[in-house]
Design a protein around this motif. Structure first.
Motif, PDB file in Angstrom:
ATOM      1  N   UNK A   1     -13.275   6.192  -7.245  1.00  0.00           N
ATOM      2  CA  UNK A   1     -12.041   5.644  -7.757  1.00  0.00           C
ATOM      3  C   UNK A   1     -12.043   4.134  -7.535  1.00  0.00           C
ATOM      4  N   UNK A   2     -11.720   3.342  -8.562  1.00  0.00           N
ATOM      5  CA  UNK A   2     -11.726   1.882  -8.385  1.00  0.00           C
ATOM      6  C   UNK A   2     -10.715   1.411  -7.352  1.00  0.00           C
ATOM      7  N   UNK A   3      -9.595   2.107  -7.253  1.00  0.00           N
ATOM      8  CA  UNK A   3      -8.599   1.697  -6.262  1.00  0.00           C
ATOM      9  C   UNK A   3      -9.127   1.913  -4.855  1.00  0.00           C
ATOM     10  N   UNK A   4      -9.787   3.021  -4.622  1.00  0.00           N
ATOM     11  CA  UNK A   4     -10.368   3.274  -3.305  1.00  0.00           C
ATOM     12  C   UNK A   4     -11.445   2.253  -2.980  1.00  0.00           C
TER      13      UNK A   4
ATOM     14  N   UNK B   1       0.861   6.743  -6.695  1.00  0.00           N
ATOM     15  CA  UNK B   1      -0.239   7.669  -6.994  1.00  0.00           C
ATOM     16  C   UNK B   1       0.250   9.102  -6.918  1.00  0.00           C
TER      17      UNK B   1
ATOM     18  N   UNK C   1      -9.724  -0.968  -1.880  1.00  0.00           N
ATOM     19  CA  UNK C   1      -9.131  -0.903  -0.540  1.00  0.00           C
ATOM     20  C   UNK C   1     -10.221  -0.902   0.522  1.00  0.00           C
TER      21      UNK C   1
ATOM     22  N   UNK D   1      -5.811   7.150   0.832  1.00  0.00           N
ATOM     23  CA  UNK D   1      -5.984   7.092  -0.622  1.00  0.00           C
ATOM     24  C   UNK D   1      -7.115   8.008  -1.066  1.00  0.00           C
TER      25      UNK D   1
ATOM     26  N   UNK E   1       0.826  -1.207   0.000  1.00  0.00           N
ATOM     27  CA  UNK E   1       0.000   0.000   0.000  1.00  0.00           C
ATOM     28  C   UNK E   1       0.861   1.257   0.000  1.00  0.00           C
TER      29      UNK E   1
ATOM     30  N   UNK F   1      -6.646  10.788  -3.755  1.00  0.00           N
ATOM     31  CA  UNK F   1      -7.344  10.710  -5.034  1.00  0.00           C
ATOM     32  C   UNK F   1      -8.492  11.688  -5.114  1.00  0.00           C
TER      33      UNK F   1
ATOM     34  N   UNK G   1      -7.392   7.860 -12.112  1.00  0.00           N
ATOM     35  CA  UNK G   1      -8.118   6.601 -11.898  1.00  0.00           C
ATOM     36  C   UNK G   1      -7.747   5.567 -12.940  1.00  0.00           C
TER      37      UNK G   1
ATOM     38  N   UNK H   1     -18.391   9.678  -9.459  1.00  0.00           N
ATOM     39  CA  UNK H   1     -17.780   8.379  -9.721  1.00  0.00           C
ATOM     40  C   UNK H   1     -16.718   8.109  -8.683  1.00  0.00           C
TER      41      UNK H   1
ATOM     42  N   UNK I   1       1.897   1.773  -3.546  1.00  0.00           N
ATOM     43  CA  UNK I   1       0.790   2.272  -4.344  1.00  0.00           C
ATOM     44  C   UNK I   1       0.560   3.757  -4.045  1.00  0.00           C
TER      45      UNK I   1
ATOM     46  N   UNK J   1      -4.127   4.092 -12.304  1.00  0.00           N
ATOM     47  CA  UNK J   1      -3.950   3.150 -11.185  1.00  0.00           C
ATOM     48  C   UNK J   1      -4.947   2.004 -11.222  1.00  0.00           C
TER      49      UNK J   1
END
Lengths: 150, 232
Positions: free
Chosen positions: B7-10, A54, B13, A134, A47, A138, A93, B5, A50, A96
């Motif tokens: 985030x797919x990574x969020x 990011x 997790x 994250x 993590x 993000x 998005x 929308x 990652x 990643x």
């Protein structure tokens, strides 16, 4: 095209960091999977990589597109400052998204292998920390949308 | 207004976080079930909590210490630096964990003590079974140990209060069981009055109580003058 290229590059770097350690940028860095027996360190290293990726990807895209983010403290909630933020978020998005599959598989495998309640709790707390971090990196919209959707 | 929308990574997790918490709660549930299967050694006369109970309490202490340390860090960092998200969710999580960890320990010490007491009465001579091991004191020791384990942690205040109520109730039962009442039971006293108070053979409760409470030197006057002989 840019998103696909960045996605492939990010995924390749992640797999290299996992297996050979060559993508971490440090000379003689060990592969992340070397510590797969230690759940907390293994998940934390993945993590952390990652998260660092990011941040680096965002700086790259901001430099490429000429977007000035302004001063922002690390870990602070990222607030949309201009019109290009939405487009930048979509590029992030996409870049990643390729990490989701390998990351999810490894983290779930490690989580499900935990027998001790204390180590399971530590892993859960670590994942919760990175979920919040994250989302701040993000964009706050991501966590809110996911929480509402859940 | 459509939702933004995610985030797919969020999303990944957050979902793995939920899975890890599910694994955690499964682990402590299994730990509780294993504790409930523990049986006590009939020959052991120690009133201290058993080893399995102590190990379970040690695990509980470690989890609470971790939660308290992180809560203290979040409080020191301020509202903007919280690493654990919603405080309400954190409170609900630790309360659920406490229920899953403390309730089996309480059930274990109560039921295992009852089983041990019954086994001792079946297998040992009457005198040996009646002495050497005290079930209520054993249960009190276990509950008090558990309450002391929760004491240093503010997040366990509700559970500790519930344990204290159980401890107090058992202490009151012990006091009522072991402390002799000031007056003997009325039927026994009535029979005693009948034997020793010749003018009056009343067995009414009021007469018996007056006979018990009013001292007198003259045995011929009923009620007011009777002095009950001490019961052996």
């Amino acid at each position: 095209m840019l998103a696909q290229t960045r996605q492939a590059a990010t995924l390749s770097s992640f797999m290299s960091a996992l297996t050979t350690g060559s993508a971490t940028g440090r000379a003689g860095a060990r592969p992340i999977e070397l510590h797969a027996h230690d759940a907390l360190r293994y998940i934390g290293d993945m993590l952390a990589w990652v998260h660092q990726a990011i941040a680096a990807e965002r700086e790259f895209l901001e430099a490429l597109l000429g977007v000035d983010e302004g001063a922002r403290m690390p870990g602070a909630v990222r607030a949309p400052a201009h019109a290009a933020d939405e487009w930048l978020g979509e590029l992030m998005d996409a870049a990643v998204a390729g990490l989701c599959g390998p990351l999810r598989a490894r983290v779930l495998q490690t989580v499900r292998a935990q027998e001790s309640a204390l180590s399971a709790y530590k892993v859960a707390r670590l994942l919760q920390f990175y979920a919040l971090t994250m989302a701040r990196t993000l964009g706050a919209r991501a966590l809110l949308a996911t929480t509402l959707g859940e | 207004m459509p939702l933004p929308r995610a985030s797919p990574l969020t999303v990944i997790i957050i979902r793995t976080t939920a899975a890890s918490y599910a694994v955690f709660f499964d682990a402590i549930a299994a730990q509780g079930r294993a504790l409930l299967r523990v049986s006590l050694d009939t020959a052991d006369t120690s009133l201290a909590p058993p080893q399995a109970f102590l190990a379970h309490a040690q695990g509980l202490r470690a989890i609470l210490a971790l939660h308290t340390a992180e809560a203290d860090d979040d409080a020191a960092a301020g509202p903007g630096g919280s690493s654990s998200g919603s405080g309400e969710n954190e409170g609900a999580t630790i309360e659920r964990a406490l229920d899953a960890l403390v309730d089996p320990a309480v059930q274990m010490c109560v039921h295992a003590a009852e089983e041990k007491d019954a086994a001792r009465r079946r297998n040992l001579p009457a005198t040996a079974a009646a002495t050497g091991w005290d079930r209520p004191v054993f249960v009190l020791n276990c509950l008090t140990y558990l309450a002391d384990t929760l004491a240093p942690h503010a997040c366990a205040a509700r559970k500790r209060a519930a344990l204290h109520e159980q401890v107090e109730a058992r202490v009151r039962e012990l006091i009522n069981e072991h402390v002799r009442p000031p007056c003997p039971p009325l039927p026994i006293l009535a029979a005693h009055v009948q034997r020793h108070c010749r003018p009056c053979h009343s067995t009414r409760t009021s007469c018996v109580i007056r006979a018990c409470t009013m001292p007198s030197a003259h045995a011929n006057t009923p009620h007011q003058t009777y002095v009950p002989r001490p019961l052996l």
